[in-house]
Each structure stands twice: as C-alpha cells, then as structure tokens.
Design an enzyme around this catalytic site. Structure first.
Site, short mmCIF file in Angstrom:
data_model
loop_
_atom_site.label_atom_id
_atom_site.label_comp_id
_atom_site.label_asym_id
_atom_site.label_seq_id
_atom_site.Cartn_x
_atom_site.Cartn_y
_atom_site.Cartn_z
N ASP A 73 0.84 -1.21 0.00
CA ASP A 73 0.00 0.00 0.00
C ASP A 73 0.87 1.25 0.00
O ASP A 73 2.09 1.16 0.14
CB ASP A 73 -0.97 -0.02 1.20
N ASN A 139 -7.44 0.15 13.54
CA ASN A 139 -8.89 0.02 13.34
C ASN A 139 -9.25 -1.28 12.62
O ASN A 139 -10.34 -1.43 12.09
CB ASN A 139 -9.44 1.22 12.55
N HIS A 141 -7.68 -2.44 9.93
CA HIS A 141 -7.45 -2.47 8.48
C HIS A 141 -6.31 -3.42 8.12
O HIS A 141 -5.44 -3.73 8.93
CB HIS A 141 -7.23 -1.06 7.90
N GLU A 146 -9.80 -0.10 4.63
CA GLU A 146 -10.38 0.46 5.84
C GLU A 146 -11.75 -0.16 6.14
O GLU A 146 -12.44 -0.59 5.20
CB GLU A 146 -10.56 1.98 5.66
C1 GLP Z 1 -0.23 1.35 7.90
C2 GLP Z 1 0.50 0.69 6.76
C3 GLP Z 1 0.11 -0.78 6.74
C4 GLP Z 1 0.47 -1.39 8.08
C5 GLP Z 1 -0.31 -0.72 9.19
C6 GLP Z 1 0.08 -1.18 10.59
O1 GLP Z 1 -1.55 1.50 7.58
N1 GLP Z 1 0.21 1.35 5.52
O2 GLP Z 1 0.79 -1.45 5.69
O3 GLP Z 1 0.22 -2.77 8.06
O4 GLP Z 1 -0.11 0.66 9.13
O5 GLP Z 1 1.17 -0.42 11.04
P1 GLP Z 1 1.97 -0.68 12.37
O6 GLP Z 1 2.75 -1.92 12.16
O7 GLP Z 1 2.90 0.52 12.51
O8 GLP Z 1 1.02 -0.77 13.49
#
Ligand code: GLP
Length: 241
Positions: A73, A139, A141, A146
C-alpha cells in the site's frame, strides 16, 4: 503453537523473538521457492524482521537474489520521507539488493486510478503472491483496506480514516494524506500464504477481536478467516488478556 481452525497463532515472548520467527518464516519460503513473490507491508511492526533479513542477506546474498516483491500500500503523498516507498527502499529493497525488474509498487506521481489498474494487471500477470506479510491496523485495516460496509477486491484508492491518518509513519510529514492506494482484499486473499505480525499492548483489543472468528467488513482483518493458510505471529504484549 495454537491452531484455531484456519488460522495458526504463534505467541512469542517479545518483539525481538517475533521478528526472529518472522525472519525464519520468510527464509524458509525463499529456500522452498527462491523466486517467491513477497508482498511487503510497512509500518513499525515488520521493521525489525526486515532488519534481520538484511543481516541474512549480507551473509547469504544468493538466497535473496531471485525473490520478487510488491508493495502492499501507499499514502497518496509525493516524495515524502514518510512514504511506504521510502520505508521499503531503506529497509528492504536496498538492503536485500532487490533489482528494479523484481519489484513493483504504487507510484504517487501518476493518476491514482490508472496506477491501481496497472498494479492489478501486474499482479494478474505475475502473481499470485506467494507470501503476503501484513500488519494489523489500529482500526482493523489490512493494507489500507479500511473498515466499511463493503470492501474492494482489487487495488484501489481509498479515503483514509482519522486513526490511519495519525499513523506514526506520517509524524514527520508536512501534510497528512487524505487518500491511500492499496491492494484489494481479493488480491491479498489470493496469496498462497499470509503472515500477520501483531506486536505491542496497543494491538491487544484488535487481536482479541480477530481471534473471535467473526467475519465482518467493519473489521477487515477478520476476512483472514476466509483464507486457508494464515499464520499470526504475535508477542505476549499483544496476546495476553
Ligand atoms: C499502515 C500501513 C500498513 C500497516 C499498518 C500497521 O496502515 N500502511 O501497511 O500494516 O499501518 O502499522 P503498524 O505496524 O505501525 O502498526
């Protein structure tokens, strides 16, 4: 190791152990198929595993010489140090020596919709993903899929929620993106194997919710229950009640 129907959950003592286990998971995949297509999440959770993989690559470059990678992403921001591209170039693409012909991902200086079509077409021609490495959004995702009444199967542009816009990757960014680009749920779920990494006490509620096994688009990670080969590696901080 605890097996909950389709999802295997392994709880490690701490983040370092979780990262070591994730590293082993990836290297086993590469030993089995050196040309594996890996889907790469960003964020804070996979960072240590990527660093460990970089150390392995320094010692055993041949193991990493054929792998292919796709970015999961991207924020819709231009040339920003908080971009997923900047993160992956620094943590993975550079250290593992992944050449441009073996890597693709959303670019943000093109038309977003055309870019999503390009990525979906690339995946249709070069996929499926062999191992999809995911993090768990605050959340629920996955990638930037989302919570919503309906989720998109293919790569698409998405309006980000407030909590996502507050992600720590964007702390140094002058402007918070309103939109993101992400692989769609079908593209993620068509992966041969999925590895979800969950670390820290701030993910406890999300992990508990996921463990309940109720599938809902209001909690996109719950769609992982529809996939036959999902492994969750979590640390005690995320797993303990
Ligand atoms: C963001 C990234 C995702 C990732 C998520 C969780 O949305 N674009 O690819 O999986 O955050 O991030 P974290 O590992 O910092 O909690």
């Amino acid at each position: 190791m605890q097996t909950q129907r389709a999802i295997t959950v392994q709880t490690l003592t701490d983040y370092e152990q979780l990262s070591a286990a994730a590293t082993r998971f990836v290297t086993r995949q590469l030993e089995a198929n050196p040309r594996s297509l890996l889907c790469l999440a960003t964020g804070s959770t996979p960072t240590r595993a990527y660093q460990m993989l970089a150390m392995q690559a320094a010692h055993f470059p041949a193991l990493f010489s054929e792998l292919r990678a796709i970015k999961l992403d991207e924020w819709e921001i231009l040339d920003d140090p908080g971009s997923c591209e900047a993160y992956l170039q620094k943590q993975v693409i550079g250290p593992l020596g992944i050449t441009p012909d073996r890597y693709t991902g959303f670019v943000t200086d093109a038309s977003p919709n055309a870019e999503c079509r390009r990525i979906s077409q690339w995946l249709a021609q070069n996929g499926p993903i062999d191992l999809c490495i995911l993090g768990l959004g605050i959340n629920g995702h996955l990638g930037l899929n989302e919570p919503a009444p309906a989720l998109s199967p293919y790569a698409h542009r998405v309006l980000l929620s407030e909590s996502t816009r507050g992600h720590s990757m964007l702390n140094g960014s002058a402007q918070k993106p309103r939109y993101g680009l992400t692989l769609g749920m079908a593209e993620i779920l068509q992966s041969r194997q999925i590895l979800l990494l969950v670390s820290g006490p701030h993910k406890k509620d999300q992990l508990r919710k996921l463990s309940q096994g109720e599938v809902s688009t209001s909690f996109p990670a719950s769609l992982l229950w529809l996939h036959p080969h999902v492994t969750i590696l979590c640390d005690r901080a995320a797993a303990e009640p």
